[in-house]
Scaffold this motif. Structure first.
Motif, PDB file in Angstrom:
ATOM      1  N   GLY A 107       0.770  -1.235   0.000  1.00 37.15           N
ATOM      2  CA  GLY A 107       0.000   0.000   0.000  1.00 37.15           C
ATOM      3  C   GLY A 107       0.799   1.282   0.000  1.00 37.15           C
ATOM      4  N   HIS A 108       2.093   1.286  -0.478  1.00 31.21           N
ATOM      5  CA  HIS A 108       2.906   2.506  -0.502  1.00 31.21           C
ATOM      6  C   HIS A 108       3.529   2.672  -1.886  1.00 31.21           C
ATOM      7  CE1 HIS A 108       2.473   2.872   3.808  1.00 31.21           C
ATOM      8  NE2 HIS A 108       2.962   1.643   3.983  1.00 31.21           N
ATOM      9  N   CYS A 109       2.906   3.502  -2.689  1.00 30.80           N
ATOM     10  CA  CYS A 109       3.489   3.853  -3.988  1.00 30.80           C
ATOM     11  C   CYS A 109       4.210   5.184  -3.805  1.00 30.80           C
ATOM     12  CB  CYS A 109       2.406   3.979  -5.051  1.00 30.80           C
ATOM     13  SG  CYS A 109       3.056   4.340  -6.714  1.00 30.80           S
ATOM     14  N   VAL A 110       5.550   5.164  -3.802  1.00 31.48           N
ATOM     15  CA  VAL A 110       6.366   6.343  -3.515  1.00 31.48           C
ATOM     16  C   VAL A 110       7.330   6.577  -4.681  1.00 31.48           C
ATOM     17  CG1 VAL A 110       7.957   7.438  -1.903  1.00 31.48           C
ATOM     18  CG2 VAL A 110       6.230   5.851  -1.051  1.00 31.48           C
ATOM     19  N   GLU A 111       7.272   7.750  -5.255  1.00 29.26           N
ATOM     20  CA  GLU A 111       8.174   8.131  -6.346  1.00 29.26           C
ATOM     21  C   GLU A 111       8.105   7.149  -7.511  1.00 29.26           C
ATOM     22  OE1 GLU A 111      11.935  10.299  -4.474  1.00 29.26           O
ATOM     23  OE2 GLU A 111      11.572   8.365  -3.502  1.00 29.26           O
ATOM     24  N   GLY A 112       6.901   6.578  -7.727  1.00 30.74           N
ATOM     25  CA  GLY A 112       6.690   5.710  -8.878  1.00 30.74           C
ATOM     26  C   GLY A 112       7.072   4.272  -8.677  1.00 30.74           C
ATOM     27  N   VAL A 113       7.479   3.863  -7.459  1.00 31.55           N
ATOM     28  CA  VAL A 113       7.768   2.462  -7.171  1.00 31.55           C
ATOM     29  C   VAL A 113       7.086   2.062  -5.879  1.00 31.55           C
ATOM     30  CG1 VAL A 113       9.991   2.524  -8.360  1.00 31.55           C
ATOM     31  CG2 VAL A 113       9.893   2.979  -5.900  1.00 31.55           C
ATOM     32  N   CYS A 114       6.780   0.775  -5.755  1.00 31.28           N
ATOM     33  CA  CYS A 114       6.218   0.275  -4.500  1.00 31.28           C
ATOM     34  C   CYS A 114       7.308   0.268  -3.444  1.00 31.28           C
ATOM     35  CB  CYS A 114       5.650  -1.127  -4.705  1.00 31.28           C
ATOM     36  SG  CYS A 114       4.171  -1.155  -5.768  1.00 31.28           S
ATOM     37  N   CYS A 115       6.999   0.830  -2.273  1.00 29.57           N
ATOM     38  CA  CYS A 115       8.020   0.999  -1.232  1.00 29.57           C
ATOM     39  C   CYS A 115       7.579   0.331   0.057  1.00 29.57           C
ATOM     40  CB  CYS A 115       8.256   2.490  -1.004  1.00 29.57           C
ATOM     41  SG  CYS A 115       9.691   2.847   0.025  1.00 29.57           S
ATOM     42  N   THR A 124      14.699  11.546   2.395  1.00 29.61           N
ATOM     43  CA  THR A 124      14.660  10.094   2.273  1.00 29.61           C
ATOM     44  C   THR A 124      13.977   9.765   0.957  1.00 29.61           C
ATOM     45  OG1 THR A 124      12.586   9.957   3.507  1.00 29.61           O
ATOM     46  CG2 THR A 124      14.629   9.659   4.754  1.00 29.61           C
ATOM     47  N   SER A 125      14.298   8.577   0.401  1.00 22.74           N
ATOM     48  CA  SER A 125      13.783   8.218  -0.919  1.00 22.74           C
ATOM     49  C   SER A 125      13.725   6.712  -1.048  1.00 22.74           C
ATOM     50  CB  SER A 125      14.688   8.803  -2.009  1.00 22.74           C
ATOM     51  OG  SER A 125      14.277   8.378  -3.293  1.00 22.74           O
ATOM     52  N   ALA A 139      15.505   4.949   2.275  1.00 18.72           N
ATOM     53  CA  ALA A 139      16.841   5.212   2.823  1.00 18.72           C
ATOM     54  C   ALA A 139      17.173   6.688   2.648  1.00 18.72           C
ATOM     55  CB  ALA A 139      17.884   4.338   2.105  1.00 18.72           C
ATOM     56  N   PRO A 140      18.189   7.199   3.398  1.00 17.24           N
ATOM     57  CA  PRO A 140      18.578   8.607   3.246  1.00 17.24           C
ATOM     58  C   PRO A 140      19.084   8.893   1.828  1.00 17.24           C
ATOM     59  CG  PRO A 140      19.469   7.694   5.275  1.00 17.24           C
ATOM     60  CD  PRO A 140      18.922   6.539   4.504  1.00 17.24           C
ATOM     61  N   VAL A 141      18.755  10.073   1.328  1.00 19.04           N
ATOM     62  CA  VAL A 141      19.246  10.518   0.029  1.00 19.04           C
ATOM     63  C   VAL A 141      20.749  10.783   0.124  1.00 19.04           C
ATOM     64  CG1 VAL A 141      19.087  12.344  -1.705  1.00 19.04           C
ATOM     65  CG2 VAL A 141      17.014  11.481  -0.609  1.00 19.04           C
ATOM     66  N   LYS A 142      21.472  10.440  -0.904  1.00 19.44           N
ATOM     67  CA  LYS A 142      22.927  10.611  -0.910  1.00 19.44           C
ATOM     68  C   LYS A 142      23.318  12.080  -0.724  1.00 19.44           C
ATOM     69  CE  LYS A 142      23.186   8.742  -4.956  1.00 19.44           C
ATOM     70  NZ  LYS A 142      23.713   8.244  -6.250  1.00 19.44           N
ATOM     71  N   ALA A 143      24.479  12.295  -0.118  1.00 18.66           N
ATOM     72  CA  ALA A 143      24.994  13.654   0.073  1.00 18.66           C
ATOM     73  C   ALA A 143      25.235  14.323  -1.265  1.00 18.66           C
ATOM     74  CB  ALA A 143      26.294  13.622   0.881  1.00 18.66           C
ATOM     75  N   GLY A 144      24.800  15.582  -1.380  1.00 20.87           N
ATOM     76  CA  GLY A 144      25.007  16.340  -2.598  1.00 20.87           C
ATOM     77  C   GLY A 144      23.913  16.187  -3.629  1.00 20.87           C
ATOM     78  N   VAL A 145      22.861  15.448  -3.306  1.00 21.11           N
ATOM     79  CA  VAL A 145      21.746  15.246  -4.234  1.00 21.11           C
ATOM     80  C   VAL A 145      20.568  16.100  -3.789  1.00 21.11           C
ATOM     81  CG1 VAL A 145      20.077  13.590  -5.146  1.00 21.11           C
ATOM     82  CG2 VAL A 145      22.481  12.929  -4.859  1.00 21.11           C
ATOM     83  N   ALA A 146      20.006  16.858  -4.717  1.00 22.13           N
ATOM     84  CA  ALA A 146      18.806  17.646  -4.425  1.00 22.13           C
ATOM     85  C   ALA A 146      17.594  16.731  -4.548  1.00 22.13           C
ATOM     86  CB  ALA A 146      18.699  18.820  -5.375  1.00 22.13           C
ATOM     87  N   HIS A 147      16.715  16.724  -3.531  1.00 26.10           N
ATOM     88  CA  HIS A 147      15.563  15.821  -3.529  1.00 26.10           C
ATOM     89  C   HIS A 147      14.275  16.611  -3.443  1.00 26.10           C
ATOM     90  CE1 HIS A 147      12.742  12.792  -1.691  1.00 26.10           C
ATOM     91  NE2 HIS A 147      13.195  12.154  -2.761  1.00 26.10           N
ATOM     92  N   ALA A 148      13.556  16.623  -4.571  1.00 27.25           N
ATOM     93  CA  ALA A 148      12.265  17.321  -4.640  1.00 27.25           C
ATOM     94  C   ALA A 148      12.410  18.738  -4.086  1.00 27.25           C
ATOM     95  CB  ALA A 148      11.202  16.519  -3.905  1.00 27.25           C
ATOM     96  N   ASP A 162      22.256  24.581   1.163  1.00 25.74           N
ATOM     97  CA  ASP A 162      22.634  24.779  -0.243  1.00 25.74           C
ATOM     98  C   ASP A 162      21.678  24.112  -1.221  1.00 25.74           C
ATOM     99  OD1 ASP A 162      23.205  22.106   0.011  1.00 25.74           O
ATOM    100  OD2 ASP A 162      25.336  22.271  -0.501  1.00 25.74           O
ATOM    101  N   GLY A 163      20.530  23.604  -0.719  1.00 17.56           N
ATOM    102  CA  GLY A 163      19.531  23.003  -1.589  1.00 17.56           C
ATOM    103  C   GLY A 163      19.715  21.519  -1.800  1.00 17.56           C
ATOM    104  N   LYS A 164      20.694  20.886  -1.161  1.00 16.53           N
ATOM    105  CA  LYS A 164      20.959  19.459  -1.335  1.00 16.53           C
ATOM    106  C   LYS A 164      20.937  18.746   0.016  1.00 16.53           C
ATOM    107  CE  LYS A 164      23.749  20.123  -5.511  1.00 16.53           C
ATOM    108  NZ  LYS A 164      23.490  21.565  -5.638  1.00 16.53           N
ATOM    109  N   CYS A 165      20.813  17.424  -0.041  1.00 11.89           N
ATOM    110  CA  CYS A 165      20.779  16.612   1.178  1.00 11.89           C
ATOM    111  C   CYS A 165      22.204  16.313   1.653  1.00 11.89           C
ATOM    112  CB  CYS A 165      20.018  15.316   0.928  1.00 11.89           C
ATOM    113  SG  CYS A 165      18.270  15.587   0.507  1.00 11.89           S
ATOM    114  N   ASP A 166      22.301  15.928   2.944  1.00 14.86           N
ATOM    115  CA  ASP A 166      23.638  15.713   3.516  1.00 14.86           C
ATOM    116  C   ASP A 166      24.028  14.252   3.647  1.00 14.86           C
ATOM    117  OD1 ASP A 166      22.046  14.830   5.581  1.00 14.86           O
ATOM    118  OD2 ASP A 166      22.881  16.185   7.113  1.00 14.86           O
TER     119      ASP A 166
END
Length: 434
Positions: A107-115, A124-125, A139-148, A162-166
């Protein structure tokens, strides 16, 4: 359903065996009176069926005859391998693509995939491209990646995000060493200050930077200047002396140029509002204002000295020369301008004041030689002896300017009896005077 069918098959088989009947394992033939394309009904306890073959395969005793299609299903499928209580297999498993939550087994459709979860925390992504974890794992988004829109991009001057995740489930701040304030110079009247660039500390603060005093030098773009080539390299209260910035001089102090003076006026000495006469560039004589000393002048048979604050023009910080003959003989005051080409028409003169009754006469002599020796080609004097307590400007003996051809030195002289004050002597091409 498969479990139910399997269990039913076992029960039927047992009952048939117990009653001495052979279990029905195949489809019943269509009876002439049965429904076309239908399945034969099953009865309990050998009850009559509705088709022409009804009861043909029923046991004599009590039993259940399975429906033909069910029997086939049960025989083919065998025991089911799905554990009791497992989710309905109709949904997609984690990691597969989806559009709605109802598409997914959990029951969790997240970012186009079942999660595995709603994965709604910031940075997190469920996508492998964002986390390097399998699709469907939150899981946590990689450092230096902008997420939504999780992180706001602020200006580096704030040292904020700076607009990106850590990489740890939070928004990243500008890294340590990010410039948050450019270097700057502050030029004051008497001193300058250089402020180096300020840098972020990685914790959201633009760290202060130690300043450096440039002293009397102006601040350059990236550092304090260490020397000067002109007064423009110095603060406004200083001037360039050789290659160093020095504080400007006050009124009355000896000077060589207007840039040396606090009030911007030099007449041998710094002077505010003075109108002291300055020698022209055409004057071939040197040190003619006598504001500092008597260098360049010589005397025979007497003494000379610089007299401060006794200028012929009454300039408050300018001076003059005083020459005194010793004994009864005349003294001779001279300056030789040597090794210079002199041709043309020249003016000459001076300001004079005789302090005693003895007369003094000044004049010029031009020579072919380069050192004021040998026969002179021009010899002219200023008219009349000077004997007065007032400054005078005697005229040349020759009416009009003196013509000179091919001279290589010239001597300015004064024959002194007693004491003579001298100021502003000159030898210059017309129309220039002193």
């Amino acid at each position: 359903m498969n479990q139910i069918r399997s269990r039913l098959f076992v029960a039927v088989f047992a009952l048939a065996s117990a009653g001495g009947c052979t279990p029905f394992l195949g489809p019943l033939p269509d009876g002439g009176g049965g429904s076309s394309g239908g399945r034969a009904d099953h009865t309990l306890d050998g009850g009559a069926g509705t088709g022409p073959t009804a009861g043909a395969g029923a046991a004599a005793g009590t039993g259940i005859v399975p429906d033909a299609s069910e029997a086939v299903d049960l025989a083919v499928e065998g025991p089911a391998d799905v554990p009791v209580g497992a989710p309905d297999a109709s949904g997609q498993v984690n990691g597969l693509t989806c559009t709605f939550d109802t598409d997914c087994r959990f029951g969790h459709c997240v970012e186009g995939v079942c999660c595995e979860s709603a994965c709604s925390q910031k940075c997190t992504s469920c996508l492998v491209a964002n986390t390097d974890q399998p699709n469907g794992k939150c899981a946590p988004v990689k450092a230096g990646v902008a997420h939504a829109t999780d992180c706001v991009a602020t200006e580096p001057t704030t040292c904020g995000t700076d607009g990106k995740c850590d990489g740890a489930g939070a928004c990243r701040r500008f890294a340590t060493g990010t410039m948050c304030s450019v270097e700057a110079c502050s030029d004051g009247a008497s001193t300058s200050t250089y402020v180096p660039p300020r840098l972020c500390d990685g914790r959201g603060t633009c760290a202060p930077a130690p300043t450096a005093s440039c002293g009397t030098y102006r601040c350059a773009a990236t550092k304090c200047q260490a020397n000067c080539s002109s007064s423009s390299n110095c603060v406004s209260a200083a001037y360039c002396s050789a290659t160093s910035c020095a504080m400007k001089k006050q009124d009355g102090e000896l000077c060589s140029a207007n840039t040396e003076c606090t009030h911007g006026a030099c007449s041998g000495r710094c002077c505010l509002g003075c109108t002291c006469t300055q020698p022209s560039a055409a004057n071939v004589l040197k040190n003619t204002g006598f504001d500092k000393d008597t260098s360049g002048w010589a005397i025979t048979g007497g003494t000379i000295a610089q007299m401060p604050f006794s200028d012929a023009d009454a300039c408050p910080y300018s001076g003059s020369l005083v020459a005194t003959a010793t004994g009864a003989n005349l003294a001779e005051l001279t300056q030789c301008v040597s090794a210079v080409a002199l041709s043309g028409t020249f003016n000459f003169g001076t300001r004079m004041l005789a302090g005693q009754a003895n007369a003094s006469i000044c004049g010029v002599r031009f020579f072919l030689s380069p050192d004021c020796t040998g026969d002179e080609i021009v010899d002219d004097e200023l008219l009349g002896p000077v004997n007065s307590s007032e400054w005078q400007s005697p005229s040349p003996e020759t009416a009009g300017p003196v013509p000179v051809t091919n001279a290589h030195s010239v001597l300015f002289f004064c024959e002194i009896g007693g004491t003579l004050y001298l100021d502003e002597p000159f030898i210059s091409k017309i129309p220039a005077t002193y």
